[in-house]
Design a protein around this motif. Structure first.
Motif, PDB file in Angstrom:
ATOM      1  N   MET A 132       6.025  -0.688  19.746  1.00  0.00           N
ATOM      2  CA  MET A 132       5.306   0.428  20.375  1.00  0.00           C
ATOM      3  C   MET A 132       4.772   0.034  21.749  1.00  0.00           C
ATOM      4  N   SER A 133       4.808   0.964  22.649  1.00  0.00           N
ATOM      5  CA  SER A 133       4.266   0.732  23.980  1.00  0.00           C
ATOM      6  C   SER A 133       2.746   0.697  23.934  1.00  0.00           C
ATOM      7  N   ASP A 134       2.153   0.104  24.959  1.00  0.00           N
ATOM      8  CA  ASP A 134       0.699   0.078  25.053  1.00  0.00           C
ATOM      9  C   ASP A 134       0.148   1.495  25.115  1.00  0.00           C
ATOM     10  N   GLU A 135       0.861   2.367  25.782  1.00  0.00           N
ATOM     11  CA  GLU A 135       0.424   3.765  25.899  1.00  0.00           C
ATOM     12  C   GLU A 135       0.366   4.432  24.520  1.00  0.00           C
ATOM     13  N   LYS A 136       1.376   4.174  23.704  1.00  0.00           N
ATOM     14  CA  LYS A 136       1.423   4.745  22.356  1.00  0.00           C
ATOM     15  C   LYS A 136       0.284   4.184  21.498  1.00  0.00           C
ATOM     16  N   ARG A 137       0.061   2.907  21.570  1.00  0.00           N
ATOM     17  CA  ARG A 137      -1.012   2.278  20.792  1.00  0.00           C
ATOM     18  C   ARG A 137      -2.374   2.840  21.186  1.00  0.00           C
ATOM     19  N   THR A 138      -2.562   3.042  22.502  1.00  0.00           N
ATOM     20  CA  THR A 138      -3.829   3.582  22.979  1.00  0.00           C
ATOM     21  C   THR A 138      -4.035   5.000  22.472  1.00  0.00           C
ATOM     22  N   ALA A 139      -2.967   5.797  22.470  1.00  0.00           N
ATOM     23  CA  ALA A 139      -3.070   7.173  21.983  1.00  0.00           C
ATOM     24  C   ALA A 139      -3.434   7.203  20.497  1.00  0.00           C
ATOM     25  N   ILE A 140      -2.843   6.313  19.728  1.00  0.00           N
ATOM     26  CA  ILE A 140      -3.148   6.222  18.291  1.00  0.00           C
ATOM     27  C   ILE A 140      -4.617   5.865  18.090  1.00  0.00           C
ATOM     28  N   GLN A 141      -5.082   4.884  18.836  1.00  0.00           N
ATOM     29  CA  GLN A 141      -6.469   4.455  18.675  1.00  0.00           C
ATOM     30  C   GLN A 141      -7.438   5.555  19.104  1.00  0.00           C
ATOM     31  N   GLU A 142      -7.153   6.225  20.198  1.00  0.00           N
ATOM     32  CA  GLU A 142      -8.041   7.283  20.675  1.00  0.00           C
ATOM     33  C   GLU A 142      -8.071   8.457  19.710  1.00  0.00           C
ATOM     34  N   ASP A 143      -6.907   8.872  19.221  1.00  0.00           N
ATOM     35  CA  ASP A 143      -6.853   9.983  18.258  1.00  0.00           C
ATOM     36  C   ASP A 143      -7.582   9.639  16.971  1.00  0.00           C
ATOM     37  N   SER A 144      -7.370   8.423  16.478  1.00  0.00           N
ATOM     38  CA  SER A 144      -8.001   8.012  15.228  1.00  0.00           C
ATOM     39  C   SER A 144      -9.516   7.907  15.392  1.00  0.00           C
ATOM     40  N   THR A 145      -9.965   7.332  16.498  1.00  0.00           N
ATOM     41  CA  THR A 145     -11.405   7.216  16.752  1.00  0.00           C
ATOM     42  C   THR A 145     -12.052   8.586  16.821  1.00  0.00           C
ATOM     43  N   ARG A 146     -11.424   9.501  17.557  1.00  0.00           N
ATOM     44  CA  ARG A 146     -11.956  10.869  17.670  1.00  0.00           C
ATOM     45  C   ARG A 146     -12.030  11.541  16.306  1.00  0.00           C
ATOM     46  N   CYS A 186      -0.776  16.195  13.310  1.00  0.00           N
ATOM     47  CA  CYS A 186      -1.185  15.947  11.926  1.00  0.00           C
ATOM     48  C   CYS A 186      -1.975  14.644  11.868  1.00  0.00           C
ATOM     49  N   PRO A 187      -3.206  14.678  11.357  1.00  0.00           N
ATOM     50  CA  PRO A 187      -4.009  13.443  11.313  1.00  0.00           C
ATOM     51  C   PRO A 187      -3.357  12.303  10.544  1.00  0.00           C
ATOM     52  N   PHE A 188      -2.555  12.625   9.532  1.00  0.00           N
ATOM     53  CA  PHE A 188      -1.892  11.570   8.774  1.00  0.00           C
ATOM     54  C   PHE A 188      -0.989  10.727   9.671  1.00  0.00           C
ATOM     55  N   ASN A 189      -0.448  11.345  10.743  1.00  0.00           N
ATOM     56  CA  ASN A 189       0.494  10.622  11.603  1.00  0.00           C
ATOM     57  C   ASN A 189      -0.157   9.476  12.347  1.00  0.00           C
ATOM     58  N   TYR A 190      -1.265   9.759  13.041  1.00  0.00           N
ATOM     59  CA  TYR A 190      -1.887   8.662  13.796  1.00  0.00           C
ATOM     60  C   TYR A 190      -2.776   7.792  12.903  1.00  0.00           C
ATOM     61  N   LEU A 191      -3.367   8.367  11.842  1.00  0.00           N
ATOM     62  CA  LEU A 191      -4.172   7.546  10.936  1.00  0.00           C
ATOM     63  C   LEU A 191      -3.316   6.497  10.220  1.00  0.00           C
ATOM     64  N   TYR A 192      -2.048   6.833   9.968  1.00  0.00           N
ATOM     65  CA  TYR A 192      -1.160   5.871   9.323  1.00  0.00           C
ATOM     66  C   TYR A 192      -1.035   4.611  10.186  1.00  0.00           C
ATOM     67  N   PRO A 238       0.825  -1.210   0.000  1.00  0.00           N
ATOM     68  CA  PRO A 238       0.000   0.000   0.000  1.00  0.00           C
ATOM     69  C   PRO A 238       0.859   1.261   0.000  1.00  0.00           C
ATOM     70  N   TYR A 239       0.404   2.272  -0.742  1.00  0.00           N
ATOM     71  CA  TYR A 239       1.086   3.564  -0.743  1.00  0.00           C
ATOM     72  C   TYR A 239       0.549   4.412   0.405  1.00  0.00           C
ATOM     73  N   ALA A 240       0.792   3.943   1.613  1.00  0.00           N
ATOM     74  CA  ALA A 240       0.375   4.644   2.825  1.00  0.00           C
ATOM     75  C   ALA A 240       1.566   5.415   3.380  1.00  0.00           C
ATOM     76  N   ALA A 241       1.298   6.616   3.901  1.00  0.00           N
ATOM     77  CA  ALA A 241       2.380   7.429   4.443  1.00  0.00           C
ATOM     78  C   ALA A 241       1.850   8.353   5.528  1.00  0.00           C
ATOM     79  N   SER A 242       2.711   8.714   6.442  1.00  0.00           N
ATOM     80  CA  SER A 242       2.371   9.670   7.483  1.00  0.00           C
ATOM     81  C   SER A 242       2.592  11.088   6.967  1.00  0.00           C
TER      82      SER A 242
END
Length: 510
Positions: A485-499, A452-458, A421-425
């Motif tokens: 990645m730490s659990d804390e980082k993964r949680t932040a990604i999921q929360e930001d993306s969901t929001r 930047c939304p591209f960062n966590y959406l990636y 996939p041509y996915a990028a942050s």
């Protein structure tokens, strides 16, 4: 007497449907509702094609041919190609209908049933404006585990003796893409693109489009595209003389306010027949041979035509009709309204949509790594993304749009076209543009409301597609990074993306 149908994307005097034409044959060209509105094409796209069609019909008449041209608003216009052919069959009673094969599967399938409906032979001839027939591409593809464009391009280089020497490729290597990824330099002087003031024919068309297609997307004015072969040739020569030199270096670069950069934007002329591929290729190679442009520029430009354009057309016909239904990543989101309104805080998206709206054009990195990358990361359904790309760009026909979107942009075919996939942050957009300078978000931030939304959406995209992508050999490093990645980082990604995605679905200005 034979009736010869010329489609709106077949505006070439060398088109096969005009071979062996006799003095009493009739040529039909028609601006029909079914083709102009099966998707709601950009106003400027419709204006371009209708004007180019009218100019071409005038040239045919000047060459002594009998032409029946049916304008969109003619009282007798029945609204579809078959209806117009039927009407002229009743009027002229031709022995045969002759047409060059259309560029879209749906139309070819329809034409293959015309003979029975019309009660007379319908000959569908090969479209020789392309350099590889669908059968030739299928023969090349047969037995290959991977259908990579690079290897197809090499075969085409050899076949047509383009940038070749006695001992191999010019410059001793096949591909100079590594030299063609420079970020935009400060103070770049981008020459003005080709501009042609509308003549009376075009002005009449602009008036028609303003009246009949007012609810279609896009700006109609200013209109300055070439609409004749002579004008298209002038646009090509201007590109080679003034912008090809830097095309290679900066073909991936994006600058706010510079819609055209060093690109040729001749695809709309190539795809409707005003230009032919070999003449574009020859002019670029000649410029290199004469020392006027560097090899990486000439090779990069030629690869777009002799390689990529021929490859995606071959892949389209090889994979249809099922290709249109591919959705490997099971993307289901509706296309966000920002693709129409440009109402977004993401400056890169705003700039790309606004330039698309203004010009019915955006260059390939805007299409792939901004507009397409966002659709990929957000999980937008391929049907909605394909329809958008098909209708907004003046060079878009299904044969070229579908493989680019489903294959390259969305990875919906699961890797038939692209190896990953041509996915990028946001880091990629920051590197290749100045868009981030004027953005409400901060590309340096990875998480939080200002990131930047591209960062966590990636990373959200990578995580939710883990089962389908982890086995991809080109993504091993990505998944190793994810696994660390730490659990804390993964949680932040999921929360930001969901929001973010919740706000996107609620049509909030994100």
């Amino acid at each position: 007497m034979k009736l010869r149908l010329i489609l709106g994307d077949q505006l070439s005097h060398n088109i096969s449907s005009l071979d062996d034409i006799a003095a009493d044959d009739v040529i039909l060209m028609a601006e029909v509702r079914s083709e102009a509105t099966y998707v709601k094409h950009h106003k400027k796209k419709i204006a371009f094609l209708f004007s180019a069609m009218r100019h071409f019909a005038k040239e045919l008449e000047g060459a002594g041919h009998r032409v029946i041209y049916v304008p969109y608003d003619a009282p007798e216009n029945a609204g579809s190609l078959l209806s117009e052919v039927t009407r002229l069959c009743a009027r002229y009673n031709p022995d045969e209908i002759i047409v060059t094969s259309p560029g879209e599967y749906r139309l070819l399938a329809e034409m293959q049933g015309w003979s029975d409906q019309l009660g007379r032979p319908v000959e569908i001839r090969e479209d020789r404006r392309f350099l590889a027939t669908p059968k030739e591409f299928a023969n090349w593809a047969n037995g290959r585990k991977q259908l990579r464009m690079e290897y197809f391009f090499r075969e085409m280089r050899k076949r047509f003796n383009v940038l070749m020497e006695a001992d191999g490729p010019t410059g001793s290597q096949w591909n100079f893409d590594a030299d063609n990824r420079k970020p935009p330099a400060t103070g770049l002087d981008v020459p003005q693109t080709y501009v042609k003031d509308p003549d009376q024919i075009t002005q009449d068309v602009l008036g028609l489009v303003a009246r009949e297609f007012a609810d279609h997307f896009g700006d109609l004015d200013p209109f300055h595209y070439a609409v004749t072969r002579g004008e298209a040739e002038a646009a090509l020569r201007k590109f080679v003389a003034e912008r090809l030199t830097h095309f290679g270096d900066y073909q991936d670069a994006m600058i706010e306010g510079e819609a055209w950069m060093f690109h040729s934007h001749i695809a709309l002329y190539l795809n409707c027949g005003l230009l032919e591929p070999l003449e574009c290729i020859a002019l670029a190679e000649e410029a290199y041979r004469k020392g006027k442009v560097p090899l990486n520029a000439a090779e990069g430009f030629i690869r777009q035509i002799l390689g990529w354009r021929e490859y995606v057309r071959g892949l389209y016909w090889l994979r249809m009709p099922g290709y249109v239904d591919e959705n490997f990543l099971d993307a289901q989101r509706a296309l966000p309204p920002l693709y129409w309104t440009a109402q977004t805080q993401m400056n890169c998206m705003r700039q790309a949509v606004l330039e698309t709206k203004a010009n019915a054009y955006a260059h390939h990195i805007q299409r792939l790594m901004v507009l397409g990358n966002f659709a990929l990361l957000a999980g937008v359904h391929p049907d909605e993304v394909n329809e958008w790309y098909l209708l907004v760009y003046a060079d878009a026909y299904e044969w070229v749009e579908l493989p680019n979107v489903s294959g390259m942009v969305l990875f919906a075919d699961g890797g038939v076209l692209a190896s990953k996939p041509y996915a990028a942050s946001g880091a990629y957009i920051k590197k290749m543009s100045n868009y981030c300078d004027g953005c409400s978000y901060q590309v340096s931030k990875k998480n939080g409301p200002k990131a930047c939304p591209f960062n966590y959406l990636y990373w959200d995209f990578i995580s939710r597609n883990d089962a389908k992508l982890r086995g991809n050999p080109r993504m091993g490093f990505v998944f190793k990074t994810l696994d660390r990645m730490s659990d804390e980082k993964r949680t932040a990604i999921q929360e930001d993306s969901t929001r973010f995605l919740k706000a996107l679905d609620a049509h909030e200005k994100v």
